[in-house]
Each structure stands twice: as C-alpha cells, then as structure tokens.
Motif scaffolding. Structure first.
Motif, PDB file in Angstrom:
ATOM      1  N   VAL A   1       0.836  -1.200   0.000  1.00 48.66           N
ATOM      2  CA  VAL A   1       0.000   0.000   0.000  1.00 48.66           C
ATOM      3  C   VAL A   1       0.871   1.251   0.000  1.00 48.66           C
ATOM      4  CG1 VAL A   1      -1.794   1.275   1.239  1.00 48.66           C
ATOM      5  CG2 VAL A   1      -1.894  -1.213   1.143  1.00 48.66           C
ATOM      6  N   TYR A   2       1.951   1.223   0.776  1.00 47.17           N
ATOM      7  CA  TYR A   2       2.851   2.385   0.820  1.00 47.17           C
ATOM      8  C   TYR A   2       3.501   2.615  -0.539  1.00 47.17           C
ATOM      9  CZ  TYR A   2       6.612   5.471   2.368  1.00 47.17           C
ATOM     10  OH  TYR A   2       7.466   6.533   2.514  1.00 47.17           O
ATOM     11  N   GLN A   3       3.894   1.526  -1.213  1.00 45.73           N
ATOM     12  CA  GLN A   3       4.462   1.659  -2.550  1.00 45.73           C
ATOM     13  C   GLN A   3       3.432   2.247  -3.512  1.00 45.73           C
ATOM     14  OE1 GLN A   3       7.539   1.183  -3.579  1.00 45.73           O
ATOM     15  NE2 GLN A   3       7.082   1.657  -5.716  1.00 45.73           N
ATOM     16  N   ALA A   4       2.177   1.838  -3.364  1.00 53.84           N
ATOM     17  CA  ALA A   4       1.113   2.389  -4.213  1.00 53.84           C
ATOM     18  C   ALA A   4       0.950   3.885  -3.980  1.00 53.84           C
ATOM     19  CB  ALA A   4      -0.206   1.664  -3.925  1.00 53.84           C
ATOM     20  N   VAL A   5       1.071   4.314  -2.734  1.00 53.88           N
ATOM     21  CA  VAL A   5       0.965   5.746  -2.418  1.00 53.88           C
ATOM     22  C   VAL A   5       2.113   6.518  -3.067  1.00 53.88           C
ATOM     23  CG1 VAL A   5       1.032   7.450  -0.554  1.00 53.88           C
ATOM     24  CG2 VAL A   5      -0.315   5.370  -0.286  1.00 53.88           C
ATOM     25  N   LEU A   6       3.329   5.986  -2.978  1.00 51.67           N
ATOM     26  CA  LEU A   6       4.475   6.659  -3.590  1.00 51.67           C
ATOM     27  C   LEU A   6       4.331   6.722  -5.113  1.00 51.67           C
ATOM     28  CD1 LEU A   6       7.453   5.171  -1.532  1.00 51.67           C
ATOM     29  CD2 LEU A   6       6.342   7.385  -1.235  1.00 51.67           C
ATOM     30  N   GLU A   7       3.855   5.642  -5.715  1.00 58.25           N
ATOM     31  CA  GLU A   7       3.627   5.637  -7.162  1.00 58.25           C
ATOM     32  C   GLU A   7       2.609   6.708  -7.534  1.00 58.25           C
ATOM     33  OE1 GLU A   7       4.741   3.566  -9.673  1.00 58.25           O
ATOM     34  OE2 GLU A   7       5.902   2.064  -8.575  1.00 58.25           O
ATOM     35  N   ASN A   8       1.572   6.830  -6.726  1.00 64.56           N
ATOM     36  CA  ASN A   8       0.509   7.786  -7.036  1.00 64.56           C
ATOM     37  C   ASN A   8       0.993   9.225  -6.882  1.00 64.56           C
ATOM     38  OD1 ASN A   8      -2.627   7.520  -7.535  1.00 64.56           O
ATOM     39  ND2 ASN A   8      -2.338   9.315  -6.236  1.00 64.56           N
ATOM     40  N   VAL A   9       1.847   9.475  -5.890  1.00 66.41           N
ATOM     41  CA  VAL A   9       2.383  10.826  -5.706  1.00 66.41           C
ATOM     42  C   VAL A   9       3.231  11.227  -6.917  1.00 66.41           C
ATOM     43  CG1 VAL A   9       3.961  12.240  -4.339  1.00 66.41           C
ATOM     44  CG2 VAL A   9       2.299  10.785  -3.185  1.00 66.41           C
ATOM     45  N   ALA A  10       4.086  10.321  -7.382  1.00 70.44           N
ATOM     46  CA  ALA A  10       4.897  10.613  -8.566  1.00 70.44           C
ATOM     47  C   ALA A  10       4.007  10.826  -9.790  1.00 70.44           C
ATOM     48  CB  ALA A  10       5.890   9.475  -8.815  1.00 70.44           C
ATOM     49  N   SER A  11       2.967  10.017  -9.922  1.00 67.17           N
ATOM     50  CA  SER A  11       2.039  10.172 -11.044  1.00 67.17           C
ATOM     51  C   SER A  11       1.311  11.503 -10.973  1.00 67.17           C
ATOM     52  CB  SER A  11       1.024   9.021 -11.040  1.00 67.17           C
ATOM     53  OG  SER A  11       1.661   7.767 -11.201  1.00 67.17           O
ATOM     54  N   GLU A  12       0.952  11.911  -9.754  1.00 57.45           N
ATOM     55  CA  GLU A  12       0.242  13.184  -9.577  1.00 57.45           C
ATOM     56  C   GLU A  12       1.085  14.363 -10.056  1.00 57.45           C
ATOM     57  OE1 GLU A  12      -1.309  16.103  -5.944  1.00 57.45           O
ATOM     58  OE2 GLU A  12      -0.593  14.062  -5.516  1.00 57.45           O
ATOM     59  N   HIS A  13       2.344  14.417  -9.652  1.00 58.28           N
ATOM     60  CA  HIS A  13       3.204  15.538 -10.057  1.00 58.28           C
ATOM     61  C   HIS A  13       3.453  15.528 -11.560  1.00 58.28           C
ATOM     62  CE1 HIS A  13       3.840  17.002  -6.075  1.00 58.28           C
ATOM     63  NE2 HIS A  13       4.463  15.919  -5.658  1.00 58.28           N
ATOM     64  N   ALA A  14       3.622  14.339 -12.133  1.00 54.27           N
ATOM     65  CA  ALA A  14       3.841  14.250 -13.576  1.00 54.27           C
ATOM     66  C   ALA A  14       2.602  14.705 -14.338  1.00 54.27           C
ATOM     67  CB  ALA A  14       4.205  12.822 -13.964  1.00 54.27           C
ATOM     68  N   ALA A  15       1.437  14.239 -13.901  1.00 53.07           N
ATOM     69  CA  ALA A  15       0.193  14.614 -14.578  1.00 53.07           C
ATOM     70  C   ALA A  15      -0.079  16.108 -14.434  1.00 53.07           C
ATOM     71  CB  ALA A  15      -0.975  13.803 -14.011  1.00 53.07           C
ATOM     72  N   ARG A  16       0.198  16.666 -13.258  1.00 50.18           N
ATOM     73  CA  ARG A  16      -0.042  18.102 -13.054  1.00 50.18           C
ATOM     74  C   ARG A  16       0.914  18.933 -13.896  1.00 50.18           C
ATOM     75  NH1 ARG A  16       0.004  18.263  -7.868  1.00 50.18           N
ATOM     76  NH2 ARG A  16      -2.269  18.153  -7.687  1.00 50.18           N
TER      77      ARG A  16
END
Length: 287
Positions: free
Chosen positions: A228-243
């Motif tokens: 779950v923690y790895q999923a959160v880190l993946e999502n944070v990186a995806s968020e900054h890239a998408a933004r």
C-alpha cells in the motif's frame, strides 16, 4: 464585436491565469524528481518482501495463514483507493474513478457487496457523493507520505478480512510509467495471488520463533503495508507528472488565446480609428 476595453480586460485575465499555471508547472517539475527517487528507492524493498512471502508460502508446514487461503464464496470485497489530495492534474483521478465505478457495478451484478477505504481527498469526496460504503479514509498525506499515516486504514481492512466480513481486498492507484504516462492499476492484496507466492518448489521449512502463526502474521502484515505504501508513492509521482503536463498544456493554450484576443483587439481598434476618420471627413464635407 466586443469593445477594446472589454477585450483588454479578457487578455489581462488570461495572462493572470497563465502566470498561475506556469507557477504550478514549475512547482510540479521541481517535486517530480524527488517523488521519483522515493518511489524507486522503495521498489527494491517491496520486491524482496515479495520473494520472502513467496518462500514462506511454498514452505512445507502444516500451518497456513488465512491471508494465503482462497475463499470460494465471495460475498463482500474491499478496495483501498489511492488518489491525490489536490486537483489540477488532468484526468489522473477521474480515469481511475470511472474504471472503479465499472468494477463496482460488475461486483454488484454478481450480488457481491463492496466496501472502500480511501487514501487522498479526491477519492474521499468522489465516493462519498456516490454513497458507497466507506469504512475508513485518510487525507492530506502530503508530498512526502509516511508509513504511519496509512497504517490505520490498512489495519481496518486487515481486521475485516480476518473477521470474515471481507473476502477479497484490492488496492487501486496510478502506476507511474513515465512523465507522460500513468496507468490506473488494480492489484489484489488478499488473499495473496498465486503470482506472488509462486517460487521454486522446495521441500524444506523455516524454523519459526516463537511459532509460525505469530511470525507469519507479523511478516504478512508488513508485506501488505509495504504494498500500500508503494502504491501511495507511485501515485504521488504520477500526480506531479500529470499536473506538470496538464499545467504546461494550460499555459500553451493560454498563450494561444492571448494571441487570438490580441488580433481581435487590433481589429477592433482599427475599426474604431476608421470610424473616427470617417466621421471627421464627413463633418468636414458637410461644412
């Protein structure tokens, strides 16, 4: 045609908007590198944990932990949904939410109830509006998430699975592929899928101290938390890239709109000058 003053006001408004989008683009560009580093740093730990769990699952022991037992009758499933706390990230969250709504509908058509746990403000607001059974949530985890922030919601799901009220658990997040591509991903957490526990066959076992149930419960819990923690880190990186990509597109569109409005303003100004000259000439001719 709109007046010159009105067009100048629109140009000024778009210019102010472009300043905001450029600032957000630069902020995300400065944060994405650190987010990627954190994501890549945690991947080896998750990979080694997966290998350890695979060996434990194939060990020759009489005890089998409930997390490894497949349940035949699935009556209720749970989803741990990871999203961002802030918007302005293009369709990052909405694309995943649409797929989730389709998943929920398919489960409900089979007579299976759905519980959800949300990590992130966007998922919490979206699914509360849909009146889905929300059993736990956590928001405002920040750009540098800590494991302690998500342990509580993970424990809620694990307790429900151990109690038998939930038969399967999934985690949903945006998997970071590269700066331009983020993929909505659904992984099964419980029971552990066969792909996780499949390793080379062997006929030996570990020596557990104090006993197998205690050791396996601790190791498997840490494993689920790491996923779950790895999923959160993946999502944070995806968020900054998408933004960053979305704000760059917004800035480019604002620049194009400013250019279009400037042409309209020039035409309106020329029309006004021509009209004034015509009025002067007409007045002189009348005299």
């Amino acid at each position: 045609m709109a007046g010159g003053r009105e067009i100048k006001s629109k140009i000024k408004s778009v210019q102010n908007t472009r300043k905001v989008t450029r600032a957000l683009e630069m902020v995300s560009a400065s944060k994405i590198r650190k987010a990627q580093d954190r994501m890549k740093t945690s991947r080896p730990y998750a990979r080694v944990m997966k290998q350890v769990i695979g060996h434990l699952a194939q060990a020759s022991t009489d005890y089998q932990h409930p997390y490894m037992v497949e349940r035949k009758d699935v009556k209720r499933v749970a989803y741990v949904i990871v999203s961002s706390d802030r918007g302005l990230a293009g369709g990052l969250n909405n694309n995943m939410f649409r797929k989730l709504v389709g998943e929920f509908r398919r489960w409900q058509e089979q007579g299976v109830e759905v519980d959800i746990v949300t990590i992130g403000q966007k998922a919490s607001v979206f699914f509360r509006r849909l009146k889905v059974n929300l059993i736990a949530s956590v928001t405002h985890i920040g750009d540098v998430p800590k494991l302690e922030q998500i342990v509580g919601v993970v424990k809620v799901v694990l307790d429900a699975y151990e109690a038998g009220t939930v038969d399967r658990v999934f985690v949903c997040y945006n998997h970071f592929i590269n700066t331009m591509t983020q993929q909505a991903t659904f992984d099964q957490l419980l029971p552990l899928p066969a792909s996780t526990t499949k390793v080379a066959q062997h006929d030996w076992d570990y020596i557990y101290e104090p006993d197998a149930p205690t050791v396996l419960a601790h190791v498997l819990t840490r494993y689920i938390e790491s996923l779950v923690y790895q999923a959160v880190l993946e999502n944070v990186a995806s968020e900054h890239a998408a933004r960053m990509v979305a704000m760059k597109a917004a800035s480019d569109n604002a620049s194009k709109l400013i250019g279009t409005l400037q042409l309209v303003y020039n035409k309106a100004r020329q029309a006004a000058i021509t009209q004034e000259i015509s009025e002067i000439v007409g007045g002189a001719a009348a005299v």
